[in-house]
Design an enzyme around this catalytic site. Structure first.
Site, PDB file in Angstrom:
ATOM      1  N   SER A  59       0.817  -1.222   0.000  1.00  0.00           N
ATOM      2  CA  SER A  59       0.000   0.000   0.000  1.00  0.00           C
ATOM      3  C   SER A  59       0.846   1.266   0.000  1.00  0.00           C
ATOM      4  CB  SER A  59      -0.869   0.001   1.252  1.00  0.00           C
ATOM      5  OG  SER A  59      -1.395   1.273   1.494  1.00  0.00           O
TER       6      SER A  59
ATOM      7  N   GLU B  24       0.167   3.688   1.674  1.00  0.00           N
ATOM      8  CA  GLU B  24       0.219   4.173   3.061  1.00  0.00           C
ATOM      9  C   GLU B  24       1.608   3.939   3.667  1.00  0.00           C
ATOM     10  OE1 GLU B  24      -2.083   5.619   5.533  1.00  0.00           O
ATOM     11  OE2 GLU B  24      -2.850   6.279   3.607  1.00  0.00           O
TER      12      GLU B  24
ATOM     13  N   TYR C 234      -1.870   0.142  10.583  1.00  0.00           N
ATOM     14  CA  TYR C 234      -2.118  -0.499   9.284  1.00  0.00           C
ATOM     15  C   TYR C 234      -0.870  -0.419   8.407  1.00  0.00           C
ATOM     16  CZ  TYR C 234      -3.706  -0.835   4.440  1.00  0.00           C
ATOM     17  OH  TYR C 234      -3.821  -1.174   3.116  1.00  0.00           O
TER      18      TYR C 234
HETATM   19  O1  G4F Z   1     -10.752   6.615   2.187  1.00  0.00           O
HETATM   20  P1  G4F Z   1      -9.781   6.564   3.291  1.00  0.00           P
HETATM   21  O2  G4F Z   1     -10.234   5.927   4.561  1.00  0.00           O
HETATM   22  O3  G4F Z   1      -8.499   5.852   2.694  1.00  0.00           O
HETATM   23  P2  G4F Z   1      -6.966   5.813   3.163  1.00  0.00           P
HETATM   24  O4  G4F Z   1      -6.811   6.047   4.624  1.00  0.00           O
HETATM   25  O5  G4F Z   1      -6.183   6.712   2.263  1.00  0.00           O
HETATM   26  O6  G4F Z   1      -6.571   4.298   2.913  1.00  0.00           O
HETATM   27  C1  G4F Z   1      -6.994   3.604   1.745  1.00  0.00           C
HETATM   28  O7  G4F Z   1      -6.009   3.663   0.747  1.00  0.00           O
HETATM   29  C2  G4F Z   1      -4.776   3.002   1.079  1.00  0.00           C
HETATM   30  C3  G4F Z   1      -3.840   3.163  -0.110  1.00  0.00           C
HETATM   31  O8  G4F Z   1      -3.119   4.351   0.033  1.00  0.00           O
HETATM   32  C4  G4F Z   1      -5.041   1.553   1.387  1.00  0.00           C
HETATM   33  F1  G4F Z   1      -3.882   0.932   1.687  1.00  0.00           F
HETATM   34  C5  G4F Z   1      -6.013   1.455   2.533  1.00  0.00           C
HETATM   35  O9  G4F Z   1      -6.315   0.088   2.789  1.00  0.00           O
HETATM   36  C6  G4F Z   1      -7.291   2.171   2.141  1.00  0.00           C
HETATM   37  O10 G4F Z   1      -7.850   1.494   1.054  1.00  0.00           O
HETATM   38  O11 G4F Z   1      -9.290   8.029   3.652  1.00  0.00           O
HETATM   39  C7  G4F Z   1      -8.767   8.906   2.675  1.00  0.00           C
HETATM   40  C8  G4F Z   1      -8.558  10.273   3.284  1.00  0.00           C
HETATM   41  C9  G4F Z   1      -7.799  10.248   4.613  1.00  0.00           C
HETATM   42  O12 G4F Z   1      -6.832  11.251   4.608  1.00  0.00           O
HETATM   43  C10 G4F Z   1      -8.843  10.554   5.666  1.00  0.00           C
HETATM   44  O13 G4F Z   1      -8.349  11.240   6.810  1.00  0.00           O
HETATM   45  O14 G4F Z   1      -9.852  10.827   3.593  1.00  0.00           O
HETATM   46  C11 G4F Z   1      -9.782  11.440   4.872  1.00  0.00           C
HETATM   47  N1  G4F Z   1     -11.141  11.500   5.428  1.00  0.00           N
HETATM   48  C12 G4F Z   1     -11.809  12.642   5.728  1.00  0.00           C
HETATM   49  N2  G4F Z   1     -12.998  12.352   6.252  1.00  0.00           N
HETATM   50  C13 G4F Z   1     -11.918  10.453   5.752  1.00  0.00           C
HETATM   51  C14 G4F Z   1     -13.093  10.984   6.276  1.00  0.00           C
HETATM   52  N3  G4F Z   1     -11.743   9.113   5.633  1.00  0.00           N
HETATM   53  C15 G4F Z   1     -12.744   8.298   6.026  1.00  0.00           C
HETATM   54  N4  G4F Z   1     -12.585   6.955   5.880  1.00  0.00           N
HETATM   55  N5  G4F Z   1     -13.921   8.774   6.567  1.00  0.00           N
HETATM   56  C16 G4F Z   1     -14.143  10.114   6.709  1.00  0.00           C
HETATM   57  O15 G4F Z   1     -15.186  10.545   7.207  1.00  0.00           O
END
Ligand code: G4F
Length: 328
Positions: free
Chosen positions: A122, A124, A145
């Protein structure tokens, strides 16, 4: 004879797209799936109940299936959840990969060959490294993670070096689709926007809107996984679009597509912030383009549109009483 693929995490977004991709190429597709998790599983696949915490079950499935290719997509994959469940995440996402590698090392087919192995690594793992990130960028994981993924990455490299197994890491940047889980930000936004449009919901609570990600389409990314295992040598590849956008950009794109202003509906809720954030990711997948001939096809705007259109259909069905959804 058909080639045989074993996919862990078959019931997830990536597993479902990969299964379709492999079935179209006449593979026999087997999945290691936790009991009760078959929502996205194509009925043409053969399911084997089990999970990545159970080494003896993984070994038994290897013996039953005798795979030519193994795709390790299973994980506890939610970054924020990993702060609440660090040990579980390390066990499933980190040691889980090692359990599969160990089963691979011990498994040989009739001619003494081991299967080829793909590890879902990833972006990440890069944390806040300067972008664009590529295969030579040092890792600096910023969540339980990401730490687990770094462990699995290096175990994959080590099994390749120590035992001459064909084991490759795909370092995939964020990849989304209508099959994305509802707790990841893109799908959370497209579902909410569609429901707001139809009057089924009136607020959307989010965390950090300034985080930037390199978002591609999951359907494009599974092709890269497969290409890695068809290549002459095992290697590690970054898979990304090379474009970065903020969560706010995604909101604008989705709500704009529905002729809505996201400012009228979005509220910031501290529960969706993380103890530490990866601020900006943007990948350089020039190596995958050059060596594998892989290219992303779906743009950021197209991705936002196709996810929104899908969720609008779902919201229409919900409005007509055909389904009963609860907002997350
Ligand atoms: O959609 P996210 O939860 O994805 P994140 O953390 O980037 O991780 C995903 O991508 C990775 C690859 O780089 C994978 F390895 C991992 O398994 C997963 O698929 O969050 C994306 C961004 C973050 O910065 C988070 O802080 O969105 C921001 N965010 C803002 N509000 C939120 C929210 N994320 C989530 N999940 N929920 C919110 O309400």
């Amino acid at each position: 004879m058909n080639r045989v693929a074993l996919v862990t995490g078959l019931s997830g977004q990536d597993g479902s797209y990969l299964a379709e991709f492999l079935l179209e190429r006449d593979y026999d597709v087997h999945g290691l799936v936790p009991y009760g998790r078959r929502e996205l599983c194509d009925p043409r696949c053969q399911l084997h109940y089990g999970d990545l915490t159970d080494a003896s079950r993984i070994a038994a499935v290897f013996n039953d299936v005798s795979p030519d290719e193994v795709y390790n997509l299973g994980a506890q994959s939610h970054v924020r959840v990993s702060f609440d469940l660090p040990v579980h995440t390390a066990d499933v996402t980190g040691v889980g990969a090692l359990r599969v590698l160990e089963a691979m090392r011990q498994h040989r087919d009739a001619s003494g060959r081991s299967p080829r192995f793909y590890q879902a690594s990833s972006s990440e793992m890069f944390g806040n490294a300067v972008s664009p990130q590529d295969e030579s960028t040092p890792f600096h994981p910023l969540s339980p993670y990401a730490c687990a993924k770094v462990f699995a990455y290096w175990q994959t490299v080590n099994y390749r070096d120590a035992y001459e197994l064909f084991a490759s890491n795909g370092i995939l940047f964020n990849h989304e689709s209508p099959r994305r889980g509802e707790h990841f930000v893109t799908r959370k936004i497209t579902r909410a926007a569609a429901r707001i449009k139809l009057g089924l919901q009136d607020r959307l609570a989010l965390g950090n809107l300034e985080a930037r990600r390199d978002w591609g389409f999951a359907g494009d990314y599974v092709e890269a996984m497969w290409l890695m295992l068809q290549h002459d040598e095992a290697d590690d590849f970054v898979i990304a679009t090379g474009q970065t956008h903020s969560v706010r950009d995604f909101l604008e794109e989705v709500f704009g597509h529905l002729d809505l202003d996201y400012n009228d509906f979005v509220e910031i809720d501290p529960q969706f912030f993380r103890p530490i954030e990866v601020d900006a990711l943007r990948g350089n997948s020039e190596k995958a383009r050059r060596i594998l001939g892989w290219e992303p096809r779906v743009s950021f705007s197209e991705l936002a549109r196709l996810m929104t259109e899908h969720d609008l259909e779902e919201a229409r069905a919900e409005a007509q009483g055909l389904t009963s959804e609860t907002p997350n």
